[in-house]
Write a protein that holds these residues in place. Structure first.
Motif, PDB file in Angstrom:
ATOM      1  N   CYS A  44      -0.645   6.157   3.763  1.00  0.00           N
ATOM      2  CA  CYS A  44      -1.743   5.194   3.649  1.00  0.00           C
ATOM      3  C   CYS A  44      -2.903   5.823   2.892  1.00  0.00           C
ATOM      4  O   CYS A  44      -3.317   6.964   3.151  1.00  0.00           O
ATOM      5  N   HIS A  67      -3.416   1.057  11.368  1.00  0.00           N
ATOM      6  CA  HIS A  67      -4.665   1.694  11.793  1.00  0.00           C
ATOM      7  C   HIS A  67      -5.885   0.806  11.517  1.00  0.00           C
ATOM      8  O   HIS A  67      -6.445   0.212  12.411  1.00  0.00           O
ATOM      9  N   ARG A  68      -6.244   0.632  10.254  1.00  0.00           N
ATOM     10  CA  ARG A  68      -7.413  -0.201   9.921  1.00  0.00           C
ATOM     11  C   ARG A  68      -7.079  -1.229   8.840  1.00  0.00           C
ATOM     12  O   ARG A  68      -7.917  -1.603   8.041  1.00  0.00           O
ATOM     13  N   ARG A  69      -5.808  -1.612   8.804  1.00  0.00           N
ATOM     14  CA  ARG A  69      -5.335  -2.726   7.949  1.00  0.00           C
ATOM     15  C   ARG A  69      -5.303  -2.435   6.456  1.00  0.00           C
ATOM     16  O   ARG A  69      -5.161  -3.343   5.648  1.00  0.00           O
ATOM     17  N   TYR A  70      -5.503  -1.197   6.052  1.00  0.00           N
ATOM     18  CA  TYR A  70      -5.538  -0.946   4.605  1.00  0.00           C
ATOM     19  C   TYR A  70      -4.191  -1.340   3.983  1.00  0.00           C
ATOM     20  O   TYR A  70      -3.133  -1.050   4.543  1.00  0.00           O
ATOM     21  N   CYS A  92      -1.602  -1.475   6.987  1.00  0.00           N
ATOM     22  CA  CYS A  92      -1.541  -0.298   7.858  1.00  0.00           C
ATOM     23  C   CYS A  92      -1.951  -0.679   9.278  1.00  0.00           C
ATOM     24  O   CYS A  92      -2.882  -1.457   9.481  1.00  0.00           O
ATOM     25  N   TYR A 142      -5.977   5.248   3.009  1.00  0.00           N
ATOM     26  CA  TYR A 142      -7.281   5.311   3.677  1.00  0.00           C
ATOM     27  C   TYR A 142      -7.407   6.574   4.520  1.00  0.00           C
ATOM     28  O   TYR A 142      -8.263   7.413   4.275  1.00  0.00           O
ATOM     29  N   HIS A 143      -6.526   6.747   5.558  1.00  0.00           N
ATOM     30  CA  HIS A 143      -6.619   7.950   6.394  1.00  0.00           C
ATOM     31  C   HIS A 143      -5.290   8.680   6.555  1.00  0.00           C
ATOM     32  O   HIS A 143      -5.162   9.536   7.409  1.00  0.00           O
ATOM     33  N   GLY A 144      -4.290   8.267   5.805  1.00  0.00           N
ATOM     34  CA  GLY A 144      -3.075   9.070   5.759  1.00  0.00           C
ATOM     35  C   GLY A 144      -1.973   8.764   6.746  1.00  0.00           C
ATOM     36  O   GLY A 144      -0.970   9.488   6.801  1.00  0.00           O
ATOM     37  N   PHE A 145      -2.076   7.717   7.576  1.00  0.00           N
ATOM     38  CA  PHE A 145      -0.908   7.353   8.383  1.00  0.00           C
ATOM     39  C   PHE A 145       0.300   7.273   7.435  1.00  0.00           C
ATOM     40  O   PHE A 145       0.189   6.718   6.338  1.00  0.00           O
TER      41      PHE A 145
HETATM   42  S1  FES Z   1      -6.121   2.316   7.471  1.00  0.00           S
HETATM   43 FE1  FES Z   1      -4.288   3.334   7.083  1.00  0.00          FE
HETATM   44  S2  FES Z   1      -4.606   5.286   7.897  1.00  0.00           S
HETATM   45 FE2  FES Z   1      -6.455   4.248   8.327  1.00  0.00          FE
END
Ligand code: FES
Ligand SMILES: [Fe+2]
Length: 347
Positions: free
Chosen positions: A68, A51-54, A49, A70-73
């Motif tokens: 995603c 955003h934060r690599r999830y 991802c 983690y935070h839904g991107f």
């Molecule tokens: S790591 Fe994917 S939305 Fe934050």
């Protein structure tokens, strides 16, 4: 430290592995997520991802989009982010790279390298594994060794006599000389060993019903870096193909491998065995699947050990090569050239 050639096609999965569940797999050090859209199209995106690599492979599918975990991107099948939480505007740079992907002959091929250089016409063919005139068994084993060790292993089948004695190895394999042909232009290596009067190993005795001495031909066709084919012909002693190419007295087994680097020290060892006889005989399928997996695991065990040996040895260790290594040495030369070419194009 070894490297895989970039700007090449690699088998990333069997087509049947890619469905409506997210599949994460690392190819040439690149983490990739695979899935199939509702209309059946296979998709490959970078598994990280923005955003934060999830890992997106640890996330979930919503229709044709990945949300995603983690935070839904949320990403569409092209990798474009179409939703972020807490704001209306999606940043312009919010996208994950997609990978050129082709499904062919029951495999999912991905292009590792510069997208604009991807040419599907360069993917080598292996039609037997998706041909109804053949029945195929197959598997995928993790190998904790660099891919070059598997290439070496498969290019020299004289090891069958020693490492696979009692399964596919008989004395004639090691004793019969090979011929090697190198097609420089198309980058294909052919290694042939024709045994005209050989013991029938259990692998073929059980599956074909042939007993006693046999004619056994092994014709290797390696398309570096990824696709290895072994055309295997088993027939009663004295039998040769007809002048028109038909071969009614023989049993044909196509043994294939896709040799796909995972990291510098690990490999996806895809193996598949197609036959043109006993097509509907489940016992033969079960037997070939079990025996071939046993043989593959014998190689995996040996190559895992070799990887450790290589990692511990001082620089500059010199191997000794003999006639049986001609095919393997040609393969190394091609792979080295492909690695250099891939790097040159990238920089
Ligand atoms: S790591 Fe994917 S939305 Fe934050
Ligand atoms: Fe082997």
């Amino acid at each position: 430290m070894t490297t895989a050639a970039r700007n090449q096609w690699y088998v990333a999965a069997y087509s049947a592995e890619v469905g409506r569940e997210l599949l994460g797999r690392t190819i040439c050090d690149e983490p990739i997520v695979f899935y199939r859209t509702e209309s059946g199209e296979a998709v490959a995106l970078a598994d990280r991802c923005v955003h934060r690599r999830y890992p997106l492979s640890e996330s979930r599918l919503d229709g044709d989009t990945i949300v995603c975990g983690y935070h839904g991107f949320t990403y569409d099948k092209s990798g474009t982010c179409v939703f972020v939480p807490g704001q209306k505007r999606v940043p312009r740079t919010a996208r994950v790279p997609g990978y050129p992907l082709v499904e062919q002959d029951s495999f999912v091929w991905v292009w590792i390298g510069d997208r604009e250089l991807a040419d599907p016409a360069r993917i080598p063919r292996a039609p037997w594994f998706a041909d109804p005139a053949y029945t195929t068994v197959r598997g995928l084993e993790p190998l904790a060794a660099r891919y070059e060790l598997l290439v070496d292993n498969l290019m020299d089948l004289s090891h069958e006599t020693y490492l696979h004695g009692g399964y596919i190895g008989t004395p004639e394999v090691a004793n019969t000389p090979i011929t090697t042909e190198v097609d420089e232009e198309n980058e294909v290596i052919y290694v042939s060993r024709h045994m005209d009067d050989a013991e029938c190993p259990s692998f073929y005795a059980e599956s074909t019903g042939l007993r006693g001495r046999i004619t056994r031909w092994q014709d290797i066709e390696y398309h570096p870096p990824c696709l290895y084919l072994l055309h295997s012909r088993i027939a009663p002693v004295g039998s040769v193909p007809e002048p028109d190419g038909s071969d009614p007295d023989a049993f044909h087994v196509e043994v294939g491998y896709a040799i796909t680097p995972e990291t510098a020290h690990s490999t996806h060892d895809f193996w598949f065995v197609a036959r043109d006889f006993a097509l509907d005989d489940q016992n033969v399928s079960d037997f070939l699947a079990k025996s071939n997996r046993t043989v593959v695991l014998q190689d995996v065990t040996a190559l895992d050990i070799l990887e450790q040996v290589i990692q511990r040895e001082p620089d500059g260790y010199q191997e000794l090569s003999i006639n049986i290594d001609t095919g393997g040495l040609a393969a190394r030369r091609f792979l080295k050239r492909m690695v250099e070419r891939g790097t040159a194009v990238r920089t």
